[in-house]
Design a protein around this motif. Structure first.
Motif, PDB file in Angstrom:
ATOM      1  N   MET A 175       0.847  -1.164   0.000  1.00 29.66           N
ATOM      2  CA  MET A 175       0.000   0.000   0.000  1.00 29.66           C
ATOM      3  C   MET A 175       0.897   1.233   0.000  1.00 29.66           C
ATOM      4  SD  MET A 175      -3.035   1.132   2.545  1.00 29.66           S
ATOM      5  CE  MET A 175      -4.210   0.340   1.491  1.00 29.66           C
ATOM      6  N   LEU A 176       0.546   2.186  -0.832  1.00 26.43           N
ATOM      7  CA  LEU A 176       1.304   3.426  -0.932  1.00 26.43           C
ATOM      8  C   LEU A 176       0.713   4.457   0.026  1.00 26.43           C
ATOM      9  CD1 LEU A 176       3.509   5.048  -2.442  1.00 26.43           C
ATOM     10  CD2 LEU A 176       1.722   5.750  -4.033  1.00 26.43           C
ATOM     11  N   LEU A 177       1.532   4.962   0.931  1.00 28.62           N
ATOM     12  CA  LEU A 177       1.131   5.999   1.876  1.00 28.62           C
ATOM     13  C   LEU A 177       2.075   7.179   1.764  1.00 28.62           C
ATOM     14  CD1 LEU A 177       0.452   3.832   5.089  1.00 28.62           C
ATOM     15  CD2 LEU A 177      -1.236   4.705   3.445  1.00 28.62           C
ATOM     16  N   VAL A 178       1.597   8.339   2.206  1.00 29.61           N
ATOM     17  CA  VAL A 178       2.412   9.548   2.199  1.00 29.61           C
ATOM     18  C   VAL A 178       2.556  10.076   3.620  1.00 29.61           C
ATOM     19  CG1 VAL A 178       1.822  10.157  -0.167  1.00 29.61           C
ATOM     20  CG2 VAL A 178       0.424  11.049   1.695  1.00 29.61           C
ATOM     21  N   HIS A 179       3.686  10.702   3.866  1.00 27.42           N
ATOM     22  CA  HIS A 179       3.958  11.310   5.168  1.00 27.42           C
ATOM     23  C   HIS A 179       3.785  12.815   5.024  1.00 27.42           C
ATOM     24  CE1 HIS A 179       6.309  12.842   8.574  1.00 27.42           C
ATOM     25  NE2 HIS A 179       5.940  11.718   9.161  1.00 27.42           N
ATOM     26  N   PRO A 180       2.977  13.442   5.875  1.00 24.38           N
ATOM     27  CA  PRO A 180       2.740  14.872   5.738  1.00 24.38           C
ATOM     28  C   PRO A 180       3.992  15.695   6.018  1.00 24.38           C
ATOM     29  CG  PRO A 180       1.674  14.031   7.717  1.00 24.38           C
ATOM     30  CD  PRO A 180       2.246  12.854   6.990  1.00 24.38           C
ATOM     31  N   GLY A 181       4.161  16.719   5.211  1.00 28.59           N
ATOM     32  CA  GLY A 181       5.289  17.624   5.402  1.00 28.59           C
ATOM     33  C   GLY A 181       4.977  18.671   6.458  1.00 28.59           C
ATOM     34  N   GLY A 182       5.929  19.536   6.677  1.00 26.57           N
ATOM     35  CA  GLY A 182       5.747  20.609   7.649  1.00 26.57           C
ATOM     36  C   GLY A 182       6.304  20.248   9.006  1.00 26.57           C
ATOM     37  N   PRO A 183       6.456  21.238   9.841  1.00 24.70           N
ATOM     38  CA  PRO A 183       7.126  21.039  11.126  1.00 24.70           C
ATOM     39  C   PRO A 183       6.339  20.197  12.129  1.00 24.70           C
ATOM     40  CG  PRO A 183       6.308  23.286  10.932  1.00 24.70           C
ATOM     41  CD  PRO A 183       6.131  22.642   9.584  1.00 24.70           C
ATOM     42  N   PHE A 184       5.016  20.211  12.075  1.00 21.28           N
ATOM     43  CA  PHE A 184       4.241  19.465  13.066  1.00 21.28           C
ATOM     44  C   PHE A 184       4.496  17.969  12.969  1.00 21.28           C
ATOM     45  CE2 PHE A 184       0.406  17.113  14.326  1.00 21.28           C
ATOM     46  CZ  PHE A 184       0.344  17.485  15.661  1.00 21.28           C
ATOM     47  N   TRP A 185       4.651  17.434  11.750  1.00 21.93           N
ATOM     48  CA  TRP A 185       4.804  15.995  11.531  1.00 21.93           C
ATOM     49  C   TRP A 185       6.252  15.560  11.397  1.00 21.93           C
ATOM     50  CZ3 TRP A 185       0.608  13.256  12.380  1.00 21.93           C
ATOM     51  CH2 TRP A 185      -0.635  13.869  12.240  1.00 21.93           C
ATOM     52  N   ALA A 186       7.190  16.478  11.441  1.00 27.40           N
ATOM     53  CA  ALA A 186       8.592  16.182  11.136  1.00 27.40           C
ATOM     54  C   ALA A 186       9.171  15.034  11.966  1.00 27.40           C
ATOM     55  CB  ALA A 186       9.448  17.438  11.313  1.00 27.40           C
ATOM     56  N   ARG A 187       8.828  14.928  13.220  1.00 22.66           N
ATOM     57  CA  ARG A 187       9.406  13.889  14.084  1.00 22.66           C
ATOM     58  C   ARG A 187       8.417  12.780  14.427  1.00 22.66           C
ATOM     59  NH1 ARG A 187      12.049  18.655  15.831  1.00 22.66           N
ATOM     60  NH2 ARG A 187      14.302  18.432  15.626  1.00 22.66           N
ATOM     61  N   LYS A 188       7.308  12.740  13.685  1.00 21.08           N
ATOM     62  CA  LYS A 188       6.303  11.709  13.931  1.00 21.08           C
ATOM     63  C   LYS A 188       6.337  10.699  12.793  1.00 21.08           C
ATOM     64  CE  LYS A 188       3.260  14.645  16.611  1.00 21.08           C
ATOM     65  NZ  LYS A 188       3.577  16.011  16.565  1.00 21.08           N
ATOM     66  N   ASP A 189       6.221   9.416  13.145  1.00 24.03           N
ATOM     67  CA  ASP A 189       6.232   8.376  12.120  1.00 24.03           C
ATOM     68  C   ASP A 189       5.068   7.409  12.321  1.00 24.03           C
ATOM     69  OD1 ASP A 189       7.700   7.169   9.809  1.00 24.03           O
ATOM     70  OD2 ASP A 189       7.763   5.470  11.187  1.00 24.03           O
ATOM     71  N   GLU A 190       5.053   6.701  13.436  1.00 20.64           N
ATOM     72  CA  GLU A 190       3.954   5.772  13.697  1.00 20.64           C
ATOM     73  C   GLU A 190       2.642   6.554  13.779  1.00 20.64           C
ATOM     74  OE1 GLU A 190       4.367   2.165  14.268  1.00 20.64           O
ATOM     75  OE2 GLU A 190       6.245   2.733  13.313  1.00 20.64           O
ATOM     76  N   ALA A 191       1.626   6.067  13.102  1.00 18.21           N
ATOM     77  CA  ALA A 191       0.286   6.675  13.075  1.00 18.21           C
ATOM     78  C   ALA A 191       0.286   8.090  12.508  1.00 18.21           C
ATOM     79  CB  ALA A 191      -0.353   6.650  14.461  1.00 18.21           C
ATOM     80  N   ALA A 192       1.264   8.414  11.664  1.00 20.12           N
ATOM     81  CA  ALA A 192       1.341   9.747  11.077  1.00 20.12           C
ATOM     82  C   ALA A 192       1.102   9.745   9.567  1.00 20.12           C
ATOM     83  CB  ALA A 192       2.709  10.368  11.367  1.00 20.12           C
ATOM     84  N   TRP A 193       1.196   8.607   8.922  1.00 19.61           N
ATOM     85  CA  TRP A 193       1.089   8.518   7.465  1.00 19.61           C
ATOM     86  C   TRP A 193      -0.370   8.543   7.029  1.00 19.61           C
ATOM     87  CZ3 TRP A 193       5.455   7.414   4.107  1.00 19.61           C
ATOM     88  CH2 TRP A 193       6.684   7.425   4.783  1.00 19.61           C
ATOM     89  N   SER A 194      -0.593   8.752   5.744  1.00 21.65           N
ATOM     90  CA  SER A 194      -1.937   8.933   5.229  1.00 21.65           C
ATOM     91  C   SER A 194      -2.030   8.436   3.794  1.00 21.65           C
ATOM     92  CB  SER A 194      -2.272  10.429   5.260  1.00 21.65           C
ATOM     93  OG  SER A 194      -3.501  10.705   4.631  1.00 21.65           O
ATOM     94  N   ILE A 195      -3.262   8.255   3.330  1.00 18.94           N
ATOM     95  CA  ILE A 195      -3.450   8.118   1.898  1.00 18.94           C
ATOM     96  C   ILE A 195      -3.342   9.527   1.328  1.00 18.94           C
ATOM     97  CG2 ILE A 195      -4.926   6.067   2.113  1.00 18.94           C
ATOM     98  CD1 ILE A 195      -7.342   7.953   1.529  1.00 18.94           C
ATOM     99  N   PRO A 196      -2.969   9.685   0.050  1.00 19.48           N
ATOM    100  CA  PRO A 196      -3.027  11.030  -0.538  1.00 19.48           C
ATOM    101  C   PRO A 196      -4.479  11.513  -0.486  1.00 19.48           C
ATOM    102  CG  PRO A 196      -1.784   9.539  -1.948  1.00 19.48           C
ATOM    103  CD  PRO A 196      -2.445   8.701  -0.893  1.00 19.48           C
ATOM    104  N   LYS A 197      -4.692  12.741  -0.044  1.00 18.39           N
ATOM    105  CA  LYS A 197      -6.064  13.234   0.101  1.00 18.39           C
ATOM    106  C   LYS A 197      -6.100  14.749   0.062  1.00 18.39           C
ATOM    107  CE  LYS A 197      -5.964  13.095   5.158  1.00 18.39           C
ATOM    108  NZ  LYS A 197      -4.944  14.075   5.137  1.00 18.39           N
TER     109      LYS A 197
END
Length: 138
Positions: free
Chosen positions: A1-23
Motif C-alpha cells: 500500500m502506498l502511503l504519504v507522510h505529511p510535510g511541515g514542522p508538526f509531523w517532522a518527528r512523527k512516524d507511527e500513526a502519522a502517514w496517510s493516503i493522498p487526500k
C-alpha cells in the motif's frame, strides 16, 4: 500500500500513526474521483492510472470526511523521486515569519500490517475495507 507522510514542522518527528493516503478537498467543479486523482498527482508528482474502486467514506477525528479509493498501481513507482505541492504557514508560531513546506515530505510502500502501524488512526478503517475488497469472491 502506498502511503504519504505529511510535510511541515508538526509531523517532522512523527512516524507511527502519522502517514496517510493522498487526500485533499474536492473542488466545486470536480467529482470525487477527479479530486482524488488530482490530489494524488499534486502530492506525488505523478499520474496514477487504472481502474479505481471506491472503498467508502471515513470520518476523521477532526470531523473531516475522507472518501477513499483503491487502484492497482505500478509497484516500481520511485517513492524517492516524489515531488509534492507546497503550503505556506507562519513558523515558528507567532513569529511573523511565513515559511513554505512540502505538503508531503516522503512516500512509501508498506505491507498491510506495516500500513496498519503507519497510517493515521482515523484512516485505519480504510485498510479494513481495502482488505475486504481484495478477498476472493465465492
Amino acid at each position: 500500500m502506498l502511503l504519504v507522510h505529511p510535510g511541515g514542522p508538526f509531523w517532522a518527528r512523527k512516524d507511527e500513526a502519522a502517514w496517510s493516503i493522498p487526500k485533499g478537498l474536492v473542488d466545486a467543479d470536480e467529482d470525487e474521483l477527479t479530486a482524488a486523482r488530482r490530489e494524488t498527482r499534486e502530492e506525488l508528482g505523478i499520474e496514477i492510472d487504472g481502474l479505481f474502486q471506491r472503498l467508502g467514506e471515513y470520518k476523521q477525528p477532526g470531523g473531516k470526511i475522507v472518501i477513499a479509493w483503491a487502484v492497482e498501481a505500478d509497484p516500481d513507482i520511485n517513492v524517492e523521486a516524489i515531488t509534492s505541492n507546497t503550503f505556506r504557514m507562519e513558523w515558528p508560531p507567532h513569529s511573523g515569519t511565513v515559511k513554505e513546506f512540502s505538503e508531503v515530505d516522503r512516500a512509501g510502500w508498506f505491507s498491510l500490517p506495516e500500513a496498519g502501524r503507519k497510517i493515521h488512526k482515523g484512516q485505519r478503517a480504510i485498510l479494513v475495507d481495502f482488505t475486504r475488497s481484495q478477498a476472493p469472491r465465492a
